[in-house]
Design a protein around this motif. Structure first.
Motif, PDB file in Angstrom:
ATOM      1  N   ALA A 159      26.690  54.812  65.146  1.00 55.60           N
ATOM      2  CA  ALA A 159      25.741  54.110  64.824  1.00 55.60           C
ATOM      3  C   ALA A 159      24.554  55.083  64.301  1.00 55.60           C
ATOM      4  O   ALA A 159      24.495  56.045  65.050  1.00 55.60           O
TER       5      ALA A 159
ATOM      6  N   LEU B 256      28.929  48.959  57.916  1.00 53.04           N
ATOM      7  CA  LEU B 256      27.704  48.032  57.780  1.00 53.04           C
ATOM      8  C   LEU B 256      26.327  48.342  57.913  1.00 53.04           C
ATOM      9  O   LEU B 256      26.297  49.310  58.794  1.00 53.04           O
TER      10      LEU B 256
ATOM     11  N   SER C  35      21.966  48.349  57.282  1.00 53.08           N
ATOM     12  CA  SER C  35      20.695  47.383  56.706  1.00 53.08           C
ATOM     13  C   SER C  35      19.836  48.347  56.205  1.00 53.08           C
ATOM     14  O   SER C  35      19.765  49.701  56.863  1.00 53.08           O
TER      15      SER C  35
ATOM     16  N   LEU D 162      30.314  43.148  67.473  1.00 54.62           N
ATOM     17  CA  LEU D 162      30.403  44.740  67.175  1.00 54.62           C
ATOM     18  C   LEU D 162      28.927  45.195  66.720  1.00 54.62           C
ATOM     19  O   LEU D 162      28.564  44.581  65.582  1.00 54.62           O
ATOM     20  N   GLU D 163      28.197  45.790  67.303  1.00 52.97           N
ATOM     21  CA  GLU D 163      26.813  46.182  66.969  1.00 52.97           C
ATOM     22  C   GLU D 163      26.489  47.772  67.015  1.00 52.97           C
ATOM     23  O   GLU D 163      27.426  48.464  67.689  1.00 52.97           O
ATOM     24  N   GLY D 164      25.598  48.224  66.389  1.00 55.71           N
ATOM     25  CA  GLY D 164      24.993  49.394  66.538  1.00 55.71           C
ATOM     26  C   GLY D 164      23.359  49.329  66.668  1.00 55.71           C
ATOM     27  O   GLY D 164      22.868  48.214  66.404  1.00 55.71           O
ATOM     28  N   ASP D 165      23.075  50.248  67.531  1.00 48.67           N
ATOM     29  CA  ASP D 165      21.435  50.273  67.721  1.00 48.67           C
ATOM     30  C   ASP D 165      20.644  51.548  67.168  1.00 48.67           C
ATOM     31  O   ASP D 165      19.579  51.635  67.776  1.00 48.67           O
TER      32      ASP D 165
ATOM     33  N   ASP E 134      27.193  38.302  59.817  1.00 42.17           N
ATOM     34  CA  ASP E 134      26.595  39.762  59.844  1.00 42.17           C
ATOM     35  C   ASP E 134      25.254  39.976  59.678  1.00 42.17           C
ATOM     36  O   ASP E 134      24.770  39.228  59.005  1.00 42.17           O
ATOM     37  N   TYR E 135      24.583  41.038  60.244  1.00 40.35           N
ATOM     38  CA  TYR E 135      22.846  40.773  60.211  1.00 40.35           C
ATOM     39  C   TYR E 135      22.439  42.392  60.515  1.00 40.35           C
ATOM     40  O   TYR E 135      23.218  43.056  61.060  1.00 40.35           O
ATOM     41  N   GLY E 136      21.378  42.462  59.900  1.00 45.55           N
ATOM     42  CA  GLY E 136      20.503  43.848  60.166  1.00 45.55           C
ATOM     43  C   GLY E 136      19.195  43.229  60.494  1.00 45.55           C
ATOM     44  O   GLY E 136      18.301  42.453  60.046  1.00 45.55           O
TER      45      GLY E 136
ATOM     46  N   LEU F 148      22.069  46.132  64.335  1.00 49.05           N
ATOM     47  CA  LEU F 148      22.782  45.593  62.962  1.00 49.05           C
ATOM     48  C   LEU F 148      24.052  45.243  63.882  1.00 49.05           C
ATOM     49  O   LEU F 148      24.734  46.206  64.568  1.00 49.05           O
ATOM     50  N   GLY F 149      24.656  44.336  63.156  1.00 52.58           N
ATOM     51  CA  GLY F 149      26.179  44.093  63.712  1.00 52.58           C
ATOM     52  C   GLY F 149      27.028  42.905  63.124  1.00 52.58           C
ATOM     53  O   GLY F 149      26.404  42.259  62.255  1.00 52.58           O
ATOM     54  N   LEU F 150      28.132  42.736  63.604  1.00 53.81           N
ATOM     55  CA  LEU F 150      29.084  41.925  63.223  1.00 53.81           C
ATOM     56  C   LEU F 150      29.268  40.800  64.377  1.00 53.81           C
ATOM     57  O   LEU F 150      29.458  41.487  65.477  1.00 53.81           O
TER      58      LEU F 150
END
Lengths: 192, 169
Positions: A95, A155, A157, B66-69, B120-122, B132-134
């Motif tokens: 990330a 993915l 943003s 499943l996310e990222g920060d 999915d989102y940001g 953001l993630g799924l």
């Protein structure tokens, strides 16, 4: 009798007796291009939709990989864009955030270069509430590529730190130009 | 064939509300899709949970993410938190004027099977740390979905938030 949309070219049946009534859809093609040197720029974007969506398949004209780069309304103000990403490459996940101060944001989707013969990257970018002047414009993108031994699924943003309505979008490569020949395609859709 | 997408309804929040509900959802489509641009009005975080409930039910939901920060990726399940599904929404501490960019897809919403969703989102902000993630979720009930309710786990949904529901043929 069939009715063909002048804008989309889609034919539907009319509401005449005997035909099932078909309502116009909420997803319309605004413009599509094979691009030009540097990628593609969509200008004079209609302000009548709720959201926008970009669908792109392309690659870099450089030998190595690159990233998508975008700019709204030709705004090149330093620090006016920010992006974050979630990346998987088949071996590990990561990330990231882009450095601040970019004059145009890069979308951290890696795109293949000419050393990946016949390999293109596909990406779908959603831009919500693009006419709303109470909001900064945000994007969300999903895409990637596989080059039979390398590649990424991403993915991402992003935000454009401006409340201006989006009237133009430029898409290019971050380091080198994007492809404008072959199977490259850049399409902008409006969503009611 | 062109994508057969039809707007059912848009809700734009004028003043803070506890929830947004789409009721009497038409039963003539194959799938549903939602696009959400929203943020909450108070709290100390950049993000909050955007809760999703079907037919007013508060049971039988499970979810994995499943996310990222901005620095690290991570995955999780929320099998112990079954009162709703959840994506994320911009929190009050996010950079001013930034609203989340979220999409939720609900296939086969009329079927007699359990209902699966993906999304999915940001949740952008002008800083390193944000989410953001799924998501992939399940509502383990067989009823057709006739209403959808969005809420946040903290605070209220703020002004200028928009929720747009589409039907897909």
């Amino acid at each position: 009798m069939a009715i063909t949309s002048l804008k989309s070219g889609i034919s539907t049946r009319s509401g005449m007796a005997g035909n099932t009534l078909i309502y116009p859809g909420s997803y319309e093609s605004i413009a599509s291009t094979n691009g030009s040197v540097g990628g593609a720029t969509f200008t004079s974007i209609p302000q009548t939709y709720t959201h926008l969506q970009l669908r792109i398949i392309t690659k870099s004209i450089g030998a190595g990989t690159d990233y998508y780069n975008y700019r709204f309304n030709a705004d090149a103000t330093s620090g006016n864009y920010r992006t974050h990403s979630l990346v998987g490459n088949g071996t590990s996940a990561s990330a990231n955030t882009n450095p601040t101060g970019n004059t145009s944001a890069f979308i951290p989707h890696t795109i293949p270069g000419t050393n990946a013969t016949n390999v293109f990257s596909g990406i779908i970018i959603d831009i919500l509430d693009y006419t709303n002047t109470n909001k900064y414009t945000t994007i969300r993108s999903l895409g990637g590529y596989d080059a039979n031994g390398s590649g990424e699924a991403v993915l991402a943003s992003g935000v454009w730190l401006s409340t201006s309505a989006v009237t133009s979008i430029a898409i290019g490569g971050y380091n080198t130009d994007l492809s404008y020949t072959g199977n490259a395609s850049y399409s902008l859709y409006g969503i009611a | 064939m062109a994508l057969q997408l039809f707007k059912i309804e848009t809700v734009e929040v004028a003043s803070p509300v506890a929830s947004v509900t789409f009721s009497s959802i038409p039963q003539g489509y194959t799938d549903l899709m939602l696009k959400v641009s929203a943020r909450n009005v108070s709290g100390i975080y950049v993000f909050d949970y955007l809760n999703i409930a079907f037919n007013g039910s508060s049971a039988d939901y499970t979810l994995r993410t499943l996310e990222g920060d901005g620095s690290s990726p991570f995955t999780a399940t929320r099998s112990l938190y079954t009162v709703n599904l959840s994506a994320r929404i911009s929190g009050a501490s996010a950079t001013n004027n930034i609203f989340c960019n979220t999409e939720i897809y609900i296939p086969q919403y009329r079927s007699s099977n359990y209902k699966s969703i993906s999304g999915d989102y940001g949740v952008e902000t002008n800083a390193t740390t944000t989410y953001l993630g799924l998501i992939a979720g399940l509502w383990s009930q067989t009823a057709a979905i006739t209403s959808l309710t969005f809420s946040t786990s903290v605070s209220s949904i703020g002004p200028n938030s928009t929720f747009t529901l589409y039907g897909i043929l």
